[in-house]
Write a protein that holds these residues in place. Structure first.
Motif, PDB file in Angstrom:
ATOM      1  N   MET A 103       0.858  -1.188   0.000  1.00 33.86           N
ATOM      2  CA  MET A 103       0.000   0.000   0.000  1.00 33.86           C
ATOM      3  C   MET A 103       0.893   1.236   0.000  1.00 33.86           C
ATOM      4  O   MET A 103       1.027   1.934   1.007  1.00 33.86           O
ATOM      5  CB  MET A 103      -0.929  -0.044   1.211  1.00 33.86           C
ATOM      6  N   PHE A 104       1.485   1.505  -1.147  1.00 38.08           N
ATOM      7  CA  PHE A 104       2.457   2.592  -1.231  1.00 38.08           C
ATOM      8  C   PHE A 104       1.828   3.946  -0.928  1.00 38.08           C
ATOM      9  O   PHE A 104       2.439   4.790  -0.287  1.00 38.08           O
ATOM     10  CB  PHE A 104       3.149   2.598  -2.598  1.00 38.08           C
ATOM     11  N   GLY A 105       0.594   4.153  -1.365  1.00 36.57           N
ATOM     12  CA  GLY A 105      -0.096   5.402  -1.056  1.00 36.57           C
ATOM     13  C   GLY A 105      -0.272   5.578   0.446  1.00 36.57           C
ATOM     14  O   GLY A 105      -0.115   6.678   0.980  1.00 36.57           O
ATOM     15  N   ALA A 106      -0.589   4.508   1.136  1.00 35.35           N
ATOM     16  CA  ALA A 106      -0.734   4.566   2.594  1.00 35.35           C
ATOM     17  C   ALA A 106       0.608   4.853   3.250  1.00 35.35           C
ATOM     18  O   ALA A 106       0.675   5.614   4.227  1.00 35.35           O
ATOM     19  CB  ALA A 106      -1.311   3.260   3.120  1.00 35.35           C
ATOM     20  N   VAL A 107       1.684   4.289   2.709  1.00 33.69           N
ATOM     21  CA  VAL A 107       3.014   4.560   3.243  1.00 33.69           C
ATOM     22  C   VAL A 107       3.346   6.042   3.069  1.00 33.69           C
ATOM     23  O   VAL A 107       3.881   6.680   3.976  1.00 33.69           O
ATOM     24  CB  VAL A 107       4.085   3.665   2.580  1.00 33.69           C
ATOM     25  N   GLN A 108       3.010   6.605   1.920  1.00 33.87           N
ATOM     26  CA  GLN A 108       3.264   8.030   1.691  1.00 33.87           C
ATOM     27  C   GLN A 108       2.469   8.891   2.664  1.00 33.87           C
ATOM     28  O   GLN A 108       2.967   9.889   3.175  1.00 33.87           O
ATOM     29  CB  GLN A 108       2.924   8.416   0.258  1.00 33.87           C
ATOM     30  N   GLN A 109       1.222   8.507   2.902  1.00 29.64           N
ATOM     31  CA  GLN A 109       0.368   9.308   3.770  1.00 29.64           C
ATOM     32  C   GLN A 109       0.652   9.094   5.254  1.00 29.64           C
ATOM     33  O   GLN A 109       0.679  10.041   6.031  1.00 29.64           O
ATOM     34  CB  GLN A 109      -1.103   9.000   3.502  1.00 29.64           C
ATOM     35  N   PHE A 110       0.869   7.835   5.671  1.00 34.67           N
ATOM     36  CA  PHE A 110       0.971   7.525   7.091  1.00 34.67           C
ATOM     37  C   PHE A 110       2.374   7.099   7.540  1.00 34.67           C
ATOM     38  O   PHE A 110       2.608   6.944   8.717  1.00 34.67           O
ATOM     39  CB  PHE A 110       0.008   6.388   7.459  1.00 34.67           C
ATOM     40  N   ARG A 111       3.257   6.838   6.589  1.00 40.73           N
ATOM     41  CA  ARG A 111       4.583   6.270   6.828  1.00 40.73           C
ATOM     42  C   ARG A 111       4.453   4.764   7.046  1.00 40.73           C
ATOM     43  O   ARG A 111       3.372   4.235   7.143  1.00 40.73           O
ATOM     44  CB  ARG A 111       5.293   6.933   7.991  1.00 40.73           C
ATOM     45  N   VAL A 112       5.580   4.097   7.135  1.00 41.36           N
ATOM     46  CA  VAL A 112       5.583   2.642   7.306  1.00 41.36           C
ATOM     47  C   VAL A 112       5.140   2.305   8.727  1.00 41.36           C
ATOM     48  O   VAL A 112       5.510   2.990   9.683  1.00 41.36           O
ATOM     49  CB  VAL A 112       6.992   2.055   7.039  1.00 41.36           C
TER      50      VAL A 112
END
Length: 162
Positions: A103-112
């Motif tokens: 979920m790369f978009g989630a990583v961008q928004q929330f971080r890993v």
């Protein structure tokens, strides 16, 4: 004599057609154990995942991690088979990195996701629960999902780019 034979055959036919067999004690114990395992897995899931992947948030702006229903949808896209799904969730959760993220978009928004050092056995129970059950979702999720994603999830570094 004919009546006795006819009555006997009729009684035999009625008794042999009775499909109301009681489950064996072993089957009953197995079902109880499964229910207990389901309850344990749900409790693990609820107590570990919902702390960040909340279903009670009022909007997408209030969340600190993607809803678990979004996680399930994305992991199912890349891993439709149960064993693959469970392994993918466990692999990421044991050592979350941007390179492993689907979920790369989630990583961008929330971080890993933070490495929380859960036991692998517990992660397997949680991942199996997620795969096998309907996951609760925030009330705003469907509208947000349709609006932002157009009904599809953005791909991470692994899997499809659709």
């Amino acid at each position: 004599m004919k009546n006795l034979i006819l009555c006997s055959l009729l009684l035999f036919a009625l008794v042999s057609c009775n499909n109301d067999k009681k489950p064996s004690t072993q089957a009953t114990l197995s079902n109880t154990k499964t229910a207990e395992q389901q309850e344990e897995a749900y409790t693990l899931f609820k107590n570990t995942c919902y702390a960040c992947h909340s279903i009670t948030s009022k909007s997408h702006d209030e969340i600190i991690a993607p809803p678990m229903i979004a996680v399930k949808k994305r992991y199912l896209m890349a891993n439709p088979q149960k064993e693959d799904f469970v392994n993918a969730i466990v692999n990421f959760s044991k050592e979350p990195t941007e390179q492993k993220a689907l979920m790369f978009g989630a990583v961008q928004q929330f971080r890993v996701m933070t490495n929380l050092n859960y036991k692998e056995e517990d992660l397997k129970k949680i991942a199996t629960y997620i795969y096998e059950n309907d996951i609760e979702k925030p009330v705003w999720f469907d509208a947000h999902f349709d609006e932002q994603q157009g009904g599809r999830m953005g791909a991470g570094r692994q899997g499809n780019n659709n």
